[in-house]
Design a protein around this motif. Structure first.
Motif, PDB file in Angstrom:
ATOM      1  N   GLU A 163       0.718   4.216  -2.811  1.00  0.00           N
ATOM      2  CA  GLU A 163       0.468   5.620  -2.482  1.00  0.00           C
ATOM      3  C   GLU A 163       1.637   6.521  -2.869  1.00  0.00           C
ATOM      4  O   GLU A 163       1.439   7.701  -3.180  1.00  0.00           O
ATOM      5  N   ASN A 181       0.829  -1.215   0.000  1.00  0.00           N
ATOM      6  CA  ASN A 181       0.000   0.000   0.000  1.00  0.00           C
ATOM      7  C   ASN A 181       0.860   1.260   0.000  1.00  0.00           C
ATOM      8  O   ASN A 181       0.544   2.245  -0.673  1.00  0.00           O
ATOM      9  N   HIS A 198     -14.578  -4.711  -8.927  1.00  0.00           N
ATOM     10  CA  HIS A 198     -14.726  -3.265  -9.163  1.00  0.00           C
ATOM     11  C   HIS A 198     -14.742  -2.941 -10.656  1.00  0.00           C
ATOM     12  O   HIS A 198     -15.249  -1.899 -11.068  1.00  0.00           O
ATOM     13  N   ARG A 235      -7.322  -1.200  -1.551  1.00  0.00           N
ATOM     14  CA  ARG A 235      -5.957  -1.410  -1.113  1.00  0.00           C
ATOM     15  C   ARG A 235      -5.858  -2.801  -0.464  1.00  0.00           C
ATOM     16  O   ARG A 235      -6.859  -3.449  -0.182  1.00  0.00           O
ATOM     17  N   GLY A 256      -9.368   2.144  -7.984  1.00  0.00           N
ATOM     18  CA  GLY A 256     -10.260   2.978  -7.194  1.00  0.00           C
ATOM     19  C   GLY A 256      -9.635   3.211  -5.833  1.00  0.00           C
ATOM     20  O   GLY A 256      -8.450   3.529  -5.724  1.00  0.00           O
ATOM     21  N   ASP A 257     -10.399   2.992  -4.777  1.00  0.00           N
ATOM     22  CA  ASP A 257      -9.858   3.153  -3.420  1.00  0.00           C
ATOM     23  C   ASP A 257      -9.497   1.813  -2.784  1.00  0.00           C
ATOM     24  O   ASP A 257      -9.303   1.713  -1.572  1.00  0.00           O
TER      25      ASP A 257
END
Length: 371
Positions: free
Chosen positions: A79, A75, A193, A170, A167-168
């Motif tokens: 990021e 992650n 997704h 993780r 998307g979001d």
């Protein structure tokens, strides 16, 4: 489709220059910005000077001050970057010099894909234990790219994904820190997704993954994978079905039943012990048959380790559920192929047939001679 930049994310617990430098030195396609994100998840690890001196605009080293696990490491890499495509690689693989060219060509040729599953080969087994790993099928996901045109997920040792497909989403931190199930969870969620579109196989993007721990016996890994499997079922119930109890689940119930029966009628103890022993023997025979079908060598040690690997995984699955008070996890199984089936007890194979012929025979013998 033109690609302007690519992020390469490498989680590492033991950063070794002999593996990492060839990855950092991969031939780079022209006019494409390649950035590496090396996430060292070990506060006591010494980063080789040959790696540290490379740190700069194209190599970002993130050194955790405490061990946070595989999920957090990946992650952090996600990021830290911003390229439209991300390539996940392990820190202990051997890579061909043209690996990046292969992936970039795949993007240009198949611009609609959400990701590409690379091929991960392993050396020929050199011990009975690694022969058992091969025969058990537990690492089949490494070579799925040469067996299927697409699949629901791939191993993070060598896989590329489009950033916009995330998307979001993780990697979940609920799974074992050292890894086990979080990759399946992540890719299945990304797939869902994106309207359940599978990741495309790319067998041309092949790397070599050495055996872990110099091929020494290690049952912690399958046990950890089993714990991860218990989380997979809990967090992704749409892929769950129920099947007959596996051996650790059955033995646990029989042990409790045997204790109660022994208190009530002590003369039952020999027969109950015979049933417990018989179940283990049947499990061994069932594993031997399955291993032989996968062309395992005719060696007792290999059959023993195949049994040990399966029981370790199943024990981890059982422990993961019981440690969280999930009694509904008994008999619960997970479709890691991404298929949603509501049929229970539907799978039939030589392993299951052997067990459910052997179990009644063991019980019949126990009743005939002891009960």
């Amino acid at each position: 489709m033109s690609v302007s930049s690519l992020d390469i994310i490498i989680p590492s617990f033991r950063p070794a220059a002999n593996y990492l430098l060839p990855i950092l030195n991969l031939a780079k396609p022209p006019d494409i910005r390649i950035r590496y994100f090396l996430v060292v998840d070990n506060p006591t690890a010494t980063i080789p000077e040959s790696i540290k001196e490379r740190e700069g605009p194209d190599l970002n080293i993130i050194h955790h001050q405490q061990n946070q696990g595989a999920a957090v490491s990946r992650n952090d890499g996600i990021e830290a970057g911003h390229a439209p495509w991300m390539l996940f690689l392990d820190d202990d693989i051997l890579v061909p010099e043209n690996l990046l060219f292969t992936y970039i060509h795949a993007i240009a040729t198949h611009p609609q894909e959400i990701g590409f599953i690379g091929l991960i080969r392993m050396p020929a087994p050199g011990t009975a234990f690694t022969e058992a790993i091969r025969a058990s099928g537990s690492m089949d996901i490494f070579t799925v790219a040469e067996k299927k045109e697409n699949h629901a997920w791939g191993a993070t040792a060598n896989i590329m994904i489009r950033r916009s497909a995330l998307g979001d989403i993780r990697f979940s931190e609920l799974y074992p820190r050292a890894g086990g199930g979080e990759d399946i969870d992540f890719f299945l969620k990304v797939r869902a997704h994106n309207h359940y579109r599978n990741f495309k196989s790319l067998p041309e993007a092949a790397v070599l993954h050495p055996w872990w721990n110099q091929e020494k016996v290690n049952i912690q890994r399958p046990f950890r994978y089993g714990i991860g499997g218990s989380w997979l079922a809990q967090l992704n119930p749409q892929y769950v079905y129920y099947d007959l109890l596996n051996t650790p689940e059955l033995l646990l119930l029989l042990i409790f039943g045997s204790v109660a029966a022994a208190v009530w009628k002590p003369q039952l103890i020999p027969g109950l012990l015979f049933i417990l022993l018989g179940i283990i023997i049947v499990e061994l025979v069932a594993n031997m048959i399955q291993a032989l079908k996968r062309r395992a060598p005719l060696r007792p040690a290999v059959f023993f380790y195949v049994l040990l690997l399966r029981l370790s995984f199943q024990s981890g699955l059982l422990w993961g559920n019981l440690s969280r008070g999930r009694l509904t996890g008994m008999g619960e199984r997970f479709n890691d192929d991404g298929k949603i089936r509501k049929l229970n007890f539907y799978r039939l194979n030589s392993y299951k047939i052997t067990k459910w012929i052997g179990y009644p025979l063991v019980c019949w013998l126990a009743f005939r001679y002891w009960f």
